[in-house]
Design an enzyme around this catalytic site. Structure first.
Site, PDB file in Angstrom:
ATOM      1  N   THR A  75       6.771  -4.049  -3.369  1.00 21.85           N
ATOM      2  CA  THR A  75       7.366  -4.712  -3.479  1.00 21.85           C
ATOM      3  C   THR A  75       8.821  -4.194  -4.352  1.00 21.85           C
ATOM      4  O   THR A  75       9.468  -5.043  -3.637  1.00 21.85           O
ATOM      5  CB  THR A  75       6.852  -6.020  -4.897  1.00 21.85           C
ATOM      6  OG1 THR A  75       5.882  -6.240  -5.000  1.00 21.85           O
ATOM      7  CG2 THR A  75       7.878  -6.482  -5.383  1.00 21.85           C
ATOM      8  N   ARG A  96       3.790  -0.333   6.599  1.00 20.98           N
ATOM      9  CA  ARG A  96       2.731  -0.493   7.578  1.00 20.98           C
ATOM     10  C   ARG A  96       1.823  -1.483   6.870  1.00 20.98           C
ATOM     11  O   ARG A  96       2.540  -3.129   6.202  1.00 20.98           O
ATOM     12  CB  ARG A  96       1.525   0.591   6.439  1.00 20.98           C
ATOM     13  CG  ARG A  96       2.165   1.922   6.113  1.00 20.98           C
ATOM     14  CD  ARG A  96       0.738   3.144   5.405  1.00 20.98           C
ATOM     15  NE  ARG A  96       0.998   2.099   4.011  1.00 20.98           N
ATOM     16  CZ  ARG A  96       0.180   2.422   3.008  1.00 20.98           C
ATOM     17  NH1 ARG A  96      -1.082   2.435   3.613  1.00 20.98           N
ATOM     18  NH2 ARG A  96       0.461   1.784   1.856  1.00 20.98           N
ATOM     19  N   LYS A 107      -7.532  -6.465  -3.555  1.00 21.97           N
ATOM     20  CA  LYS A 107      -6.397  -7.076  -4.533  1.00 21.97           C
ATOM     21  C   LYS A 107      -5.484  -8.493  -3.426  1.00 21.97           C
ATOM     22  O   LYS A 107      -4.874  -8.271  -3.636  1.00 21.97           O
ATOM     23  CB  LYS A 107      -5.777  -5.967  -4.025  1.00 21.97           C
ATOM     24  CG  LYS A 107      -4.830  -5.565  -2.445  1.00 21.97           C
ATOM     25  CD  LYS A 107      -4.323  -3.878  -2.816  1.00 21.97           C
ATOM     26  CE  LYS A 107      -3.839  -3.617  -1.151  1.00 21.97           C
ATOM     27  NZ  LYS A 107      -2.269  -2.714  -1.184  1.00 21.97           N
ATOM     28  N   TRP A 412      11.082  -8.049  -8.073  1.00 23.25           N
ATOM     29  CA  TRP A 412      10.007  -9.418  -8.260  1.00 23.25           C
ATOM     30  C   TRP A 412      10.134 -10.522  -8.914  1.00 23.25           C
ATOM     31  O   TRP A 412       9.973 -11.858  -7.776  1.00 23.25           O
ATOM     32  CB  TRP A 412       8.542  -8.826  -9.426  1.00 23.25           C
ATOM     33  CG  TRP A 412       7.419  -9.722  -8.454  1.00 23.25           C
ATOM     34  CD1 TRP A 412       6.327  -9.554  -8.071  1.00 23.25           C
ATOM     35  CD2 TRP A 412       6.994 -11.255  -9.723  1.00 23.25           C
ATOM     36  NE1 TRP A 412       5.379 -10.659  -8.702  1.00 23.25           N
ATOM     37  CE2 TRP A 412       5.761 -11.242  -9.312  1.00 23.25           C
ATOM     38  CE3 TRP A 412       7.718 -11.167 -10.842  1.00 23.25           C
ATOM     39  CZ2 TRP A 412       4.745 -12.828 -10.068  1.00 23.25           C
ATOM     40  CZ3 TRP A 412       7.286 -12.275 -11.759  1.00 23.25           C
ATOM     41  CH2 TRP A 412       6.008 -13.011 -11.071  1.00 23.25           C
TER      42      TRP A 412
END
Length: 558
Positions: A75, A96, A107, A412
């Protein structure tokens, strides 16, 4: 009003056609292979045509030792690139690809979060452009050709008890860690013990991420060692004549994937080796393209700075001739309180004492970046709604007291606008030259290189090799692999090989129980503690929350 979920934010975003993103980068359409309207592969031959141009500044984003509270490294990486664009800089993200194992496991999605994401989020988290499936197919083709060679007469004199190549699948499936195959009679093969790794732990994934073109890919694939003969001679994929077919499966996977952030910042998302069991960085080709096409290439390395960043700096930068301009270490109040001894269910409560106790973990990572690797560093405090003003102030004050640059990151919640302060600090510290160096010299012995990482990066009392590992080190040196870098495979949760030792522990040693060479990738993997190359699903896997409706709309991906 509740904050929408990551996937809801992503699905509400209006994306630009990917051809428009490529055109804004100045990429000739002949290099662009579209996968629908919002994804494309970029021909790696573009690098050859850009070879004479200057490189942008390479910015590495890493983090403190991971905790169940989350640190928000991806993030922050995305939000930093968006923040740089808001400052008028040509910034490109290089990330990635997510593995299906964690996506369905512990997660959920891994394409950023909140208003700092790469999109199309669902595609990136699921099959994307098929790269991981190609890696798995190439890995398992080699396994099939190996067992078939033994079945058809074993002209290479391979010892079935000394086969090192395992099959793989991109899923967390503990049931496949150790298997016996070839059962059911002679026509079904030669019975032997076998096992599966998760695809991101396959050496083929590492090779893909380090290869520069098809010729280099084939050379690296041919060097992969699959086992040993009865007289202990290594057997390679080249010996099995498998490299050409494997490369044919990987020819499209070798091309970096181009997508965009929510704010239309270009993003290369390519490759995905794990950082606790592999080298943990996106492809070298994607990073190089980002450097050639932008003023700032913002990339990340997996898990904490002791794992992903160490391997980025000691392995990837060595192999690719890269020199970072600056490093960002992401930290959160919540995670530092966890390192200070607070249980996960109490992390939202203000606790200045616990925050103080957890700070040594952050400071050790920062000191490693600055003192061991000689790079300028800024701490990005990834803000959470539960953080109190007193906690945020304490964290920033402690950084400034030690002359550590620090910036509050609110990407965020605010996207690129929330990354402006961090972007400004990154631009400031990235100016000028730095004293970049690696944590060990390649001329050291295998044991000395491992010991250097343990002492200099982990701050332990040294590495202890089991008798088996000592024998393996001697054998690898005898075979000519002694000058390769080392890739430490250990728990991500601690500087040590004991996941329970949080913070910045001292007085420990790291036990290396197994060494294996990734001759194609070009490094030696040192397996420590109880690290596994095939994770398992948690008691309540994320897959239980993922669904799709009759229109094809996916939900539950974070």
């Amino acid at each position: 009003m509740n904050q929408p979920s990551d996937i809801e934010i992503a699905q509400q975003t209006s994306m630009h056609p990917i051809a428009r993103i490529a055109d804004a980068l100045g990429i000739d359409p002949k290099y662009v292979e579209q996968y629908g309207n919002y994804k494309a592969k970029i021909d790696y031959n573009l690098l050859r045509d850009l070879s004479g141009g200057p490189d942008g500044k390479l910015i590495l984003v890493t983090a403190i030792s991971p905790t169940p509270a989350g640190e928000g490294k991806t993030t922050t990486t995305v939000g930093l690139a968006d923040g740089l664009r808001r400052l008028g800089k040509r910034a490109i993200v290089a990330l990635r690809e997510p593995s299906l194992g964690p996506v369905f496991g512990i997660k959920g999605g891994a394409a950023g979060g909140g208003y700092a994401q790469v999109v199309p989020m669902e595609d990136i988290n699921l099959h994307f452009t098929g790269d991981f499936h190609a890696v798995g197919a190439a890995n398992n083709l080699l396994a099939a050709m190996l067992d078939n060679h033994i079945y058809q007469g074993n002209a290479l004199n391979i010892d079935p008890r000394r086969i090192t190549w395992r099959r793989c699948v991109d899923m967390n499936d503990r049931q496949l860690r150790s298997v016996v195959d070839g059962l059911g009679g002679r026509v079904n093969g030669v019975p032997r013990e076998d096992g599966y790794d998760i695809t991101v732990a396959s050496e083929v994934m590492a090779v893909l991420c380090l290869a520069s073109d098809i010729a280099d890919l084939k050379e690296r694939l041919s060097r992969i060692i699959v086992g040993y003969t009865y007289d202990e001679t290594p057997v390679t994929a080249g010996d099995l004549k498998a490299a050409g077919a494997m490369a044919a499966l990987l020819k499209d996977a070798l091309k970096p994937n181009l997508v965009q952030t929510l704010e239309h910042t270009p993003a290369f998302v390519h490759g995905g080796p794990f950082a606790n069991i592999a080298h943990g960085c996106n492809s070298l080709t994607a990073t190089r393209l980002a450097l050639k096409l932008g003023e700032y290439a913002v990339t990340e390395a997996g898990f904490g700075a002791d794992l992903g960043a160490e391997k980025f700096l000691d392995i990837k930068c060595r192999m690719g001739g890269l020199k970072p301009a600056a490093v960002v270490v992401v930290a959160t109040v919540r995670a530092l309180k966890h390192h200070g001894g607070v249980a996960k269910d109490a992390l939202t409560q203000e606790n200045l004492d616990a925050l103080e106790r957890g700070l040594p973990n952050l400071m050790q990572h920062v000191e490693n970046i600055r003192s061991v690797f000689g790079l300028p560093c800024v701490v990005a405090v990834n803000a959470f709604p539960s953080d109190t003003p007193a906690e945020l102030m304490l964290l920033q004050e402690r950084c400034r007291a030690l002359d550590v640059p620090v910036a509050l990151s609110e990407v965020w919640a605010k996207g690129g606008e929330g990354g402006r302060a961090l972007a400004e600090e990154v631009c400031r510290i990235a100016e000028g030259e730095n004293a970049f160096s690696q944590s060990y010299e390649l001329s050291l012995s295998i044991e000395e290189k491992i010991d250097a990482v343990v002492r200099r990066v982990y701050r332990g009392d040294g590495a202890v090799l089991t008798p088996q590992a000592k024998q393996q080190a001697a054998k690898l040196a005898q075979l000519g692999f002694g000058d390769l870098p080392v890739c430490m495979a250990k728990t991500q949760y601690s500087f040590s090989d004991n996941a329970a030792l949080l913070g910045a522990p001292r007085g420990f040693t790291v036990t290396v129980r197994n060494l294996r060479v990734s001759a194609g990738a070009g490094f030696i993997v040192a397996l420590t503690g109880d690290i596994m190359t095939m994770p398992g699903l948690p008691k309540t896997p994320a897959a239980e929350r993922i669904d799709v409706d009759e229109t094809g709309k996916i939900s539950g991906l974070f």
